[in-house]
Scaffold this motif. Sequence first.
Motif, short mmCIF file in Angstrom:
data_model
loop_
_atom_site.label_atom_id
_atom_site.label_comp_id
_atom_site.label_asym_id
_atom_site.label_seq_id
_atom_site.Cartn_x
_atom_site.Cartn_y
_atom_site.Cartn_z
N CYS A 1 52.09 41.74 20.54
CA CYS A 1 52.00 40.96 21.79
C CYS A 1 51.87 39.46 21.54
N PRO A 2 50.88 39.03 20.74
CA PRO A 2 50.76 37.58 20.55
C PRO A 2 51.95 36.98 19.82
N LEU A 3 52.64 37.79 19.00
CA LEU A 3 53.79 37.26 18.27
C LEU A 3 54.99 37.08 19.18
N LEU A 4 55.21 38.09 20.04
CA LEU A 4 56.47 38.12 20.78
C LEU A 4 56.39 37.44 22.14
N LEU A 5 55.21 37.47 22.77
CA LEU A 5 55.16 36.98 24.15
C LEU A 5 54.80 35.50 24.19
N ASP A 6 55.32 34.80 25.18
CA ASP A 6 54.95 33.38 25.30
C ASP A 6 53.69 33.24 26.18
N GLY A 7 53.24 32.01 26.32
CA GLY A 7 51.97 31.73 26.97
C GLY A 7 51.85 32.33 28.35
N TYR A 8 52.95 32.36 29.10
CA TYR A 8 52.86 32.85 30.47
C TYR A 8 52.47 34.32 30.50
N TYR A 9 53.18 35.14 29.70
CA TYR A 9 52.90 36.57 29.73
C TYR A 9 51.52 36.86 29.13
N LEU A 10 51.15 36.07 28.09
CA LEU A 10 49.83 36.26 27.53
C LEU A 10 48.75 35.94 28.56
N SER A 11 49.01 34.92 29.39
CA SER A 11 48.00 34.57 30.40
C SER A 11 47.80 35.72 31.37
N ILE A 12 48.87 36.44 31.68
CA ILE A 12 48.72 37.60 32.58
C ILE A 12 47.89 38.68 31.89
N ILE A 13 48.20 38.93 30.61
CA ILE A 13 47.43 39.95 29.88
C ILE A 13 45.96 39.52 29.79
N ASN A 14 45.74 38.21 29.61
CA ASN A 14 44.36 37.73 29.53
C ASN A 14 43.61 38.05 30.82
N LEU A 15 44.26 37.81 31.95
CA LEU A 15 43.61 38.13 33.23
C LEU A 15 43.33 39.62 33.33
N VAL A 16 44.28 40.43 32.83
CA VAL A 16 44.09 41.88 32.86
C VAL A 16 42.90 42.26 31.98
N ALA A 17 42.81 41.66 30.79
CA ALA A 17 41.73 42.00 29.86
C ALA A 17 40.37 41.71 30.50
N ILE A 18 40.28 40.58 31.18
CA ILE A 18 39.03 40.24 31.86
C ILE A 18 38.72 41.28 32.94
N ALA A 19 39.76 41.62 33.72
CA ALA A 19 39.57 42.57 34.81
C ALA A 19 39.19 43.93 34.27
N VAL A 20 39.72 44.31 33.10
CA VAL A 20 39.41 45.63 32.53
C VAL A 20 37.91 45.75 32.28
N VAL A 21 37.31 44.73 31.71
CA VAL A 21 35.88 44.80 31.41
C VAL A 21 35.08 44.97 32.71
N GLY A 22 35.43 44.17 33.72
CA GLY A 22 34.73 44.28 35.00
C GLY A 22 34.92 45.65 35.64
N ALA A 23 36.14 46.16 35.56
CA ALA A 23 36.44 47.43 36.22
C ALA A 23 35.75 48.59 35.51
N VAL A 24 35.74 48.55 34.16
CA VAL A 24 35.05 49.60 33.41
C VAL A 24 33.57 49.60 33.80
N GLY A 25 33.00 48.41 33.89
CA GLY A 25 31.59 48.30 34.26
C GLY A 25 31.32 48.89 35.62
N LEU A 26 32.18 48.57 36.57
CA LEU A 26 31.96 49.07 37.93
C LEU A 26 32.14 50.58 37.98
N ASN A 27 33.09 51.08 37.17
CA ASN A 27 33.35 52.51 37.17
C ASN A 27 32.16 53.30 36.62
N ILE A 28 31.45 52.70 35.66
CA ILE A 28 30.26 53.37 35.13
C ILE A 28 29.27 53.63 36.26
N LEU A 29 29.14 52.65 37.15
CA LEU A 29 28.18 52.78 38.24
C LEU A 29 28.73 53.63 39.38
N VAL A 30 29.93 53.29 39.84
CA VAL A 30 30.48 53.95 41.03
C VAL A 30 31.10 55.29 40.68
#
Lengths: 355, 411
Positions: free
Chosen positions: A40-69
Amino acid sequence: MFHRESGYFKTTYQADMGLYPLPVARYAMVAIGAVLFILCPLLLDGYYLSIINLVAIAVVGAVGLNILVGFTGQISIGHAAFMSVGAYTAANLATKLDLPFWLTVPAGGAMAALIGILVGIPSLRIKGLYLAIATLAAQFIIEWIINHTPSISGGVAASIEMPRPVFFGKELANQAELYYFLMVIAVIAVVGALNLMRSRIGRSFIAIRDQEIAAEIIGINVFKTKLIAFGVSSFYAGVCGVMYTYYLGIANYENFQLITSVDYLAMVIIGGLGSILGSIFGAIFITMLPIVIRLLMESFGSIFIDDAALAQVIAQFRLIVFGGLIILFLVVEPDGLAKLWQNIRNYFRFWPFSY
Amino acid sequence: MKHLTTGLFMAGLTLSATMMATTVGAKEIVVGMACDRTGPTQTVGVFLCPAYHDYVKLINSRGGIMGNKVRVVEIDTEYKVPQSVEAYQRFKKEGAVVVALWGTPMTQAITPNLNADHIPGTSPGFGTAAAANGEKYPYLFPMAASYWSQAGAAVTFAKSELGGTIKGKKIAYLFYDNPAGREPIPILDKLAVLEGFELKKFAIPPPGVEMKIQVQDITRRYRADFVISHLFGKGPAVHIKEFKRMGYSLKKLVSLVWGAGESDINGAGGWAKAQGYNALNFAGVGSNYKVLDEIKALYKKEGKDAPKQMASTVYYNRGILAAAVHLKAIELAVKAKGSGDITGTDVQKGFLAIKDFKLGGILPPLNFTNLDHEGGGWARVFRVEGDNFVPASDWIRGYRDVVIQMLKEDH
């Protein structure tokens, strides 16, 4: 197909308890890891990486919420507030005490966990929708406190500029560098959650969700376990908030308002309650769907209407499609994307001899 | 299937046609625009964004900027931070030389990137006031009066309405209780000391539409001589109604820039109900400007009616301001470089080269300097009279020295 479960014999307890007991699953994990960290970091440019970055952040939050809910069955609408607690804790530590990220990230999580446990106390007496309202109150109270305490929020603008994370003297500034930073935390968070759910504590979460009284009878301390669930969930939220703050370069409570809590609830519900994989699917789905819809409409919309009108149509139509798809997926599979994925896997498990 | 094939074929055709057009001679200049047509500030976005497109269309119809066509990449962000971050990265990927930001939290989230990527971004009328300091934020241009300048202008206006002296008068500040709403407080506090007036603040908690108690407090108990209000969304319409109900003269009320739209007046029950209401603006109001006539003529030539968004002159004209200043900066950059092959840094220099840009009076005389990225911090009060907004002041720069001092102190 290739995913055969027969023929693998476990000779040790350790092998039996592995996260991925089948070799094919282990190879798949290695492959996913290689794609995430090398390709991913080799092939994708900054734009696509920025989307994955947002997803990575959201994943942590969502996993946390799922533990509770999802796992413990306690509804929370205050998830975004815990994120803001983490965000401001880390921002204050990083700016006032110059602490590095490997201290601010756990510190942000720990502070959020502390507040989360406090908010979780009413969960012993109130359940379901009533608890939802209690956590909603927490969302507003935390927002208000941050908003009106300059020593926390850093002044009237309630925003603190965050230095970039520094890794062995190297400032992580561009999307690819931040990608590694966020992805490592996200992977640790996901693996941690997967393991937690197989542990005694994780099982007791599920027991409480399924039948609280029965859980108490078999010797689970309901109050303590619920508070642990709130603490762990808020810890994840706090870490998510810290990641967000490092990624954006600013801590601002307006990023963590009620609507964000609702977004995360949507991720967890669409992804699949009580499933770590579901949280990941949900985070990807909610973060990327608007982007994908827009890219598709931009590519094909101009065939039908002219560009000036298109801007207005895309903005409005995207919301309709977004809402429509959410309903569609939930109607097709009320247990979320994780169940959908499982159905597909189960189909291919016996393919072509399904009967 | 047949439709799809034809569609794809046509798409390919248009694609190759545009590629041909761009390869011959001139270069395409890309600008990015973050927009909110669907989120909480959609009442502004649906007018402002089409205006931007219309102005760019007007310039392109004249052959673009020295032969270089301008392309706008618009992304609707729903007033959300993740979407805005993604939008910004998209603009960057498309090669945008200037980006129009939208919303204070989003502007703050993107600002660190602007400096790192050397792409100028603009935040007219929102964002933090301290961002006007170009020495600290070289690539962020508020390019219109910040909340500090607006508060300064509001006090100046209050002073002139109160007969030239504000000493000992009671001024009420009614604001939405969020960072943007609280932003003018430091300067108001300073001016209260400087001018010797009494200042009392009345906060309205989110969602910012229930303010009966505060308005009663201002009109009955505090008995303010003048009210400065700073509300968003549906708030302004509600406060017009509430002050009217209390029998308070709307002439003694001035709103900062986000309570100035036609939609606010309509929301308050129509023009007849809002007579005398004052609001600050950072772009001209009304349709009596040459550039608007030119856009109408452009549409007429195409055989279409003028866009209906033009009826909301307040927000439409602000869109014109954003587009006009952007394209002016680009034009100066292209002139300085001698070709359309410009970067964000060139455009940043282009902004700083803008001198006395008025565009036929729809803009105040904008001048950008290294310290002052506001363009001067101009604002003008327009008042509801009859069925129109009429100017109630000239273009004013309230307490500019105080604002500049605060910018320097923040540094």
